[in-house]
Motif scaffolding. Structure first.
Motif, short mmCIF file in Angstrom:
data_model
loop_
_atom_site.label_atom_id
_atom_site.label_comp_id
_atom_site.label_asym_id
_atom_site.label_seq_id
_atom_site.Cartn_x
_atom_site.Cartn_y
_atom_site.Cartn_z
N THR A 74 0.84 -1.20 0.00
CA THR A 74 0.00 0.00 0.00
C THR A 74 0.87 1.25 0.00
O THR A 74 2.01 1.22 0.46
CB THR A 74 -0.92 0.03 1.24
OG1 THR A 74 -0.12 -0.11 2.43
CG2 THR A 74 -1.92 -1.13 1.20
N ARG A 127 -1.89 6.67 1.69
CA ARG A 127 -3.11 5.97 2.07
C ARG A 127 -2.98 5.35 3.45
O ARG A 127 -3.95 5.29 4.21
CB ARG A 127 -3.43 4.88 1.04
CG ARG A 127 -4.00 5.44 -0.24
CD ARG A 127 -4.62 4.37 -1.09
NE ARG A 127 -5.14 4.93 -2.32
CZ ARG A 127 -5.68 4.20 -3.30
NH1 ARG A 127 -5.73 2.89 -3.17
NH2 ARG A 127 -6.13 4.79 -4.38
N ASP A 128 -1.79 4.90 3.79
CA ASP A 128 -1.56 4.37 5.13
C ASP A 128 -1.78 5.45 6.18
O ASP A 128 -2.41 5.21 7.22
CB ASP A 128 -0.13 3.82 5.25
CG ASP A 128 0.05 2.52 4.47
OD1 ASP A 128 -0.96 1.87 4.16
OD2 ASP A 128 1.21 2.17 4.16
N ASN A 133 -5.56 6.20 6.36
CA ASN A 133 -6.28 5.13 7.04
C ASN A 133 -6.04 5.16 8.55
O ASN A 133 -6.95 4.88 9.34
CB ASN A 133 -5.88 3.77 6.47
CG ASN A 133 -6.49 3.49 5.12
OD1 ASN A 133 -7.55 4.03 4.79
ND2 ASN A 133 -5.85 2.65 4.33
N THR A 134 -4.81 5.48 8.95
CA THR A 134 -4.51 5.59 10.38
C THR A 134 -5.35 6.69 11.02
O THR A 134 -5.90 6.52 12.12
CB THR A 134 -3.02 5.89 10.59
OG1 THR A 134 -2.24 4.81 10.06
CG2 THR A 134 -2.71 6.03 12.08
N TYR A 145 -8.29 7.85 9.89
CA TYR A 145 -9.69 7.41 9.93
C TYR A 145 -9.91 6.39 11.04
O TYR A 145 -10.93 6.42 11.73
CB TYR A 145 -10.08 6.76 8.59
CG TYR A 145 -10.00 7.69 7.41
CD1 TYR A 145 -10.34 9.03 7.51
CD2 TYR A 145 -9.57 7.22 6.17
CE1 TYR A 145 -10.26 9.88 6.42
CE2 TYR A 145 -9.49 8.06 5.07
CZ TYR A 145 -9.82 9.38 5.21
OH TYR A 145 -9.74 10.21 4.13
N ASN A 146 -8.95 5.49 11.21
CA ASN A 146 -9.08 4.46 12.25
C ASN A 146 -9.17 5.07 13.63
O ASN A 146 -9.94 4.61 14.49
CB ASN A 146 -7.89 3.49 12.19
CG ASN A 146 -7.89 2.64 10.93
OD1 ASN A 146 -8.90 2.51 10.25
ND2 ASN A 146 -6.75 2.05 10.62
N ASP A 161 -8.68 -1.54 10.57
CA ASP A 161 -8.67 -1.22 9.14
C ASP A 161 -10.08 -0.86 8.73
O ASP A 161 -10.87 -1.71 8.32
CB ASP A 161 -8.15 -2.41 8.32
CG ASP A 161 -7.80 -2.01 6.89
OD1 ASP A 161 -8.23 -0.94 6.45
OD2 ASP A 161 -7.08 -2.78 6.23
N THR A 194 -11.29 0.89 6.20
CA THR A 194 -11.68 0.93 4.79
C THR A 194 -11.43 -0.37 4.03
O THR A 194 -11.56 -0.40 2.80
CB THR A 194 -10.93 2.08 4.07
OG1 THR A 194 -9.51 1.84 4.15
CG2 THR A 194 -11.24 3.42 4.72
N SER A 195 -11.07 -1.43 4.71
CA SER A 195 -10.82 -2.70 4.04
C SER A 195 -12.09 -3.23 3.37
O SER A 195 -13.15 -3.31 4.00
CB SER A 195 -10.29 -3.74 5.03
OG SER A 195 -10.20 -5.02 4.43
N SER A 222 -17.10 4.37 0.14
CA SER A 222 -17.10 4.46 1.61
C SER A 222 -18.05 3.46 2.27
O SER A 222 -18.31 3.55 3.46
CB SER A 222 -17.47 5.88 2.04
OG SER A 222 -18.62 6.35 1.38
N THR A 278 -16.66 1.72 5.50
CA THR A 278 -16.71 2.59 6.67
C THR A 278 -18.08 2.54 7.31
O THR A 278 -18.23 2.36 8.53
CB THR A 278 -16.37 4.03 6.27
OG1 THR A 278 -15.07 4.07 5.69
CG2 THR A 278 -16.42 4.96 7.47
#
Length: 288
Positions: A122, A126-127, A130-131, A133-134, A147, A149-150, A172, A175
């Protein structure tokens, strides 16, 4: 197993212009799990995606035009025959061999998600996104989100049916599904996986879809747990008003209009939060 169809598991793949990877992905799933239904929902592709999927042995449900990745998932959830539904990307990112890792937990958890590990292919931006958002989603749901958005996940058809109406037509949907399950008291299990670099160019737009992901988080938060947002905001405004009042009292010996505005705004936001919480509770009572 679904007694009417005789199918226990459906592997659902939303696809849009994935002719370079869809055939190989479908064939590999077919080799590993010959008894599973493989359902490809084509979201209005303009290339040979439909033909490649059919030639590889998949059942194809086509959209007449491009509606969105989430819309493809919703169509698939409605027509899937299996009692258990595995959602995975058609672009080669997810390893079909990892499907068994999700299925190991199907009897114990309502939602099983493949969480991309550090070994996954990845991009850095994006990492980082994602962090971020998490962290926000973890605060809202009071659950450690690994994760958010997986798109590699396992659900039970009769359970996910209660949440289809909430899913957006865009990327999305993971999510929304994750946060909705958690806020409704459903169980979630993360399974570490290693994802590969996708075949072809990603259709996710970093800024536009990133903002959409963020808005979805706040939307679901206000829909299922409004006080997690309204209460901190109310307290922040009240504290600011109190601090400003103390400052003006010491320096000017008076209570200013700004302090009054901050106090009254904090009370209004708190009351809106209470009303929203009551509406949310009524929604809980109506869901199975």
């Amino acid at each position: 197993m679904d007694k009417a169809s005789g199918v226990e598991v459906t592997v659902l793949m939303p696809a849009y212009n994935e002719e370079k990877s869809i055939g190989r992905t479908v064939r590999r799933v077919r080799e590993l799990y010959p008894d599973f239904e493989i359902l490809v929902v084509d979201d209005g592709s303009t290339d040979k995606t439909v033909q490649e999927a059919m030639d590889a042995g998949a059942n194809v449900w086509p959209h007449p035009y491009n509606i969105g990745n989430g819309a493809a998932i919703k169509s698939g959830l409605r027509v899937a025959k299996g009692e258990w539904i595995v959602m995975m990307d058609a672009d080669g990112q997810h390893n079909p061999e990892d499907i068994k890792l999700l299925l190991e937990h199907k009897e114990r958890y309502d939602l099983v998600v493949g969480a991309r590990s550090k070994k996954s292919k990845t991009s850095l931006h994006r990492d980082l996104a994602n962090t971020f958002y998490n962290k926000i989603a973890s605060y809202v749901t009071k659950f450690r989100i690994e994760d958010l958005t997986s798109g590699f996940r396992l659900v039970r058809r009769r359970v996910v049916a209660d949440f289809i109406y909430l899913l957006p037509n865009t990327f999305s949907y993971p999510t929304t599904l994750t946060m909705a399950y958690l806020r409704m008291g459903r169980s979630l299990k993360y399974v570490p996986i290693v994802s590969k670099k996708r075949v072809g160019k990603s259709k996710i737009r970093l800024i536009e879809d990133g903002i959409r992901f963020l808005l979805i988080i706040f939307k679901i938060a206000t829909l299922f747990s409004p006080m997690r947002l309204f209460l901190p905001l109310s307290c922040a405004l009240f504290s600011t008003g109190l601090g400003y009042y103390l400052y003006t009292y010491v320096t000017q010996s008076r209570f200013t209009n700004m302090s009054a505005l901050l106090f009254s705004t904090s009370v209004i936001i708190f009351m809106i939060g209470l009303v929203s919480e009551q509406i949310t509770q009524m929604r809980y009572d109506r869901v199975k």
